[in-house]
Design a protein around this motif. Sequence first.
Motif, PDB file in Angstrom:
ATOM      1  N   ALA A 159       3.193   5.035   5.463  1.00 42.56           N
ATOM      2  CA  ALA A 159       3.600   5.908   6.569  1.00 42.56           C
ATOM      3  C   ALA A 159       2.480   6.914   6.793  1.00 42.56           C
ATOM      4  CB  ALA A 159       4.911   6.619   6.245  1.00 42.56           C
ATOM      5  N   THR A 160       2.366   7.425   8.001  1.00 44.55           N
ATOM      6  CA  THR A 160       1.267   8.334   8.319  1.00 44.55           C
ATOM      7  C   THR A 160       1.777   9.616   8.953  1.00 44.55           C
ATOM      8  OG1 THR A 160       0.988   7.141  10.408  1.00 44.55           O
ATOM      9  CG2 THR A 160      -0.509   6.573   8.616  1.00 44.55           C
ATOM     10  N   ALA A 161       0.948  10.657   8.843  1.00 40.32           N
ATOM     11  CA  ALA A 161       1.254  11.948   9.467  1.00 40.32           C
ATOM     12  C   ALA A 161      -0.054  12.660   9.773  1.00 40.32           C
ATOM     13  CB  ALA A 161       2.123  12.806   8.556  1.00 40.32           C
ATOM     14  N   LEU A 162       0.002  13.566  10.732  1.00 44.54           N
ATOM     15  CA  LEU A 162      -1.149  14.397  11.068  1.00 44.54           C
ATOM     16  C   LEU A 162      -0.861  15.830  10.643  1.00 44.54           C
ATOM     17  CD1 LEU A 162      -2.103  13.042  14.604  1.00 44.54           C
ATOM     18  CD2 LEU A 162      -3.589  13.038  12.592  1.00 44.54           C
ATOM     19  N   GLY A 186       0.120  10.148  -7.411  1.00 43.94           N
ATOM     20  CA  GLY A 186       1.198  10.632  -8.251  1.00 43.94           C
ATOM     21  C   GLY A 186       1.930   9.472  -8.893  1.00 43.94           C
ATOM     22  N   ALA A 187       3.018   9.792  -9.568  1.00 45.11           N
ATOM     23  CA  ALA A 187       3.793   8.758 -10.251  1.00 45.11           C
ATOM     24  C   ALA A 187       4.414   7.777  -9.274  1.00 45.11           C
ATOM     25  CB  ALA A 187       4.877   9.416 -11.104  1.00 45.11           C
ATOM     26  N   CYS A 188       4.789   8.251  -8.093  1.00 45.56           N
ATOM     27  CA  CYS A 188       5.517   7.411  -7.134  1.00 45.56           C
ATOM     28  C   CYS A 188       4.789   7.193  -5.815  1.00 45.56           C
ATOM     29  CB  CYS A 188       6.883   8.035  -6.824  1.00 45.56           C
ATOM     30  SG  CYS A 188       7.899   8.376  -8.272  1.00 45.56           S
ATOM     31  N   LEU A 189       3.702   7.931  -5.584  1.00 38.96           N
ATOM     32  CA  LEU A 189       3.109   7.916  -4.251  1.00 38.96           C
ATOM     33  C   LEU A 189       1.591   8.064  -4.335  1.00 38.96           C
ATOM     34  CD1 LEU A 189       4.370   7.892  -1.339  1.00 38.96           C
ATOM     35  CD2 LEU A 189       4.024  10.361  -1.317  1.00 38.96           C
ATOM     36  N   ARG A 190       0.906   7.378  -3.418  1.00 40.84           N
ATOM     37  CA  ARG A 190      -0.541   7.523  -3.277  1.00 40.84           C
ATOM     38  C   ARG A 190      -0.832   8.040  -1.871  1.00 40.84           C
ATOM     39  NH1 ARG A 190      -1.743   2.878  -4.430  1.00 40.84           N
ATOM     40  NH2 ARG A 190      -2.122   1.931  -2.390  1.00 40.84           N
ATOM     41  N   LEU A 191      -1.605   9.128  -1.767  1.00 40.85           N
ATOM     42  CA  LEU A 191      -1.953   9.729  -0.490  1.00 40.85           C
ATOM     43  C   LEU A 191      -3.461   9.676  -0.283  1.00 40.85           C
ATOM     44  CD1 LEU A 191       0.211  13.009  -0.581  1.00 40.85           C
ATOM     45  CD2 LEU A 191       0.821  10.830   0.464  1.00 40.85           C
ATOM     46  N   LEU A 211      -5.518  13.072   9.163  1.00 37.54           N
ATOM     47  CA  LEU A 211      -4.553  11.984   9.072  1.00 37.54           C
ATOM     48  C   LEU A 211      -4.290  11.688   7.605  1.00 37.54           C
ATOM     49  CD1 LEU A 211      -3.153   9.551  10.835  1.00 37.54           C
ATOM     50  CD2 LEU A 211      -4.902   8.211   9.666  1.00 37.54           C
ATOM     51  N   VAL A 212      -3.023  11.723   7.195  1.00 39.92           N
ATOM     52  CA  VAL A 212      -2.634  11.445   5.810  1.00 39.92           C
ATOM     53  C   VAL A 212      -1.824  10.160   5.786  1.00 39.92           C
ATOM     54  CG1 VAL A 212      -1.293  12.225   3.821  1.00 39.92           C
ATOM     55  CG2 VAL A 212      -2.685  13.861   5.115  1.00 39.92           C
ATOM     56  N   ARG A 213      -2.250   9.212   4.944  1.00 38.92           N
ATOM     57  CA  ARG A 213      -1.500   7.974   4.728  1.00 38.92           C
ATOM     58  C   ARG A 213      -0.749   8.084   3.408  1.00 38.92           C
ATOM     59  NH1 ARG A 213      -6.498   5.873   6.735  1.00 38.92           N
ATOM     60  NH2 ARG A 213      -6.259   4.736   8.688  1.00 38.92           N
ATOM     61  N   ALA A 214       0.537   7.770   3.433  1.00 37.64           N
ATOM     62  CA  ALA A 214       1.378   7.832   2.235  1.00 37.64           C
ATOM     63  C   ALA A 214       1.866   6.433   1.904  1.00 37.64           C
ATOM     64  CB  ALA A 214       2.570   8.767   2.462  1.00 37.64           C
ATOM     65  N   CYS A 215       1.481   5.929   0.726  1.00 31.28           N
ATOM     66  CA  CYS A 215       1.876   4.586   0.301  1.00 31.28           C
ATOM     67  C   CYS A 215       2.569   4.664  -1.050  1.00 31.28           C
ATOM     68  CB  CYS A 215       0.648   3.688   0.205  1.00 31.28           C
ATOM     69  SG  CYS A 215       1.048   1.976  -0.225  1.00 31.28           S
ATOM     70  N   PRO A 216       3.824   4.225  -1.134  1.00 29.64           N
ATOM     71  CA  PRO A 216       4.543   4.256  -2.424  1.00 29.64           C
ATOM     72  C   PRO A 216       3.846   3.375  -3.448  1.00 29.64           C
ATOM     73  CG  PRO A 216       6.055   3.904  -0.598  1.00 29.64           C
ATOM     74  CD  PRO A 216       4.674   3.733  -0.044  1.00 29.64           C
ATOM     75  N   ARG A 217       3.964   3.768  -4.697  1.00 29.87           N
ATOM     76  CA  ARG A 217       3.412   2.987  -5.797  1.00 29.87           C
ATOM     77  C   ARG A 217       4.520   2.213  -6.485  1.00 29.87           C
ATOM     78  NH1 ARG A 217       0.570   6.140 -10.045  1.00 29.87           N
ATOM     79  NH2 ARG A 217      -0.472   4.137 -10.433  1.00 29.87           N
TER      80      ARG A 217
END
Length: 340
Positions: free
Chosen positions: A206-209, A257-262, A272-278
């Motif tokens: 998912a992405t956000a600005l 992090g333990a659950c998420l990669r940004l 622009l930030v991309r958030a990908c669950p681990r």
Amino acid sequence: MHPHTTRDTSAQASEVHLAASVSGLLLSLYRLAATERIGAFEQRVFALLHEHMEFDSAWLGHSTLTPLGPQLHSSHTDNAVPGFVTDWEQVKGQDPLVGLVAGRPGGTVALSVQREALGLPLRALCRRQGIAHVLCGAHLAAPARRTTHLSLYRKPRRQPYAERDLRMVECVIAHLAAALEQNRLCRMREMRDSGNDSDSDSDGTATALFDADGFLQYADESFRERMALQWRAWDGLTLPGEARQPLLHARGAGFTGACLRLTAERVGDLVLVRACPRGAAGLLTPRELAVARLFGKGLSHKVVARQLGIAPTTVRHHLRQAYAKLGVGDKGALAGRLRG
């Protein structure tokens, strides 16, 4: 011909000309929003405005109204003297335009610097910039108090802004705010998809600005759900403290992090930030993950459905998808996979 008839005819012709000018500007505005990159879009907007109005310099910005004055998130200028925005930040508490625009129907106001009771620092700023006449329009998005403003400036040799100029900006400012949002969302989705090796839904990204200070501006529908994997009490407004430095100031470092990669990427004056669950969570959609977690805790289909506000058949569908993606066949294995 009666004088009144002549004036009426002239007024009607003026209205027709204004309507045609606004229509042409808006058609081009929305086309640019869908095709131009962030940063390039703002410069094309200034060029488009020059085709329909006379001004020497301009400022387009997006901010949040606070008791201490506007907090800028994004800012673009046209033909302004370098340092203009930085200088304005020092005197913004004395700028009367915020109050004047907020109190005027249509959110647009025009003034001439010499005729206004401005403080000395603000007068000095206008003198350095060669600003004699100002036309400002703003569109406020409640309840977040986010505002998009457009300020057009004329030098002393120019005539003050007329009623037609006011009307023009009144007609355009709300559309300009909408076009800015459309431009950001279009570019954000393009960059989200270009950053994935697979389809974005299955990839889970998912992405956000965010602005340069870490304040959220625009986000995918699933971005907040992704962030909650790592920070359950995330406020949804700013980047969490531990992620701020690596994303905003450490070039290319990112956050894991333990659950998420940004990961972060500069886009104009935004980030622009991309958030990908681990792990296992990264294989599931946000709804599949929510269903799987509740079911894995021992809740029945009906209780899961009631808590999430969906039908039991929908719960079963999401569970089938989760079982298939995670390669498990029962509730215990599902819970263990998610914990792992």
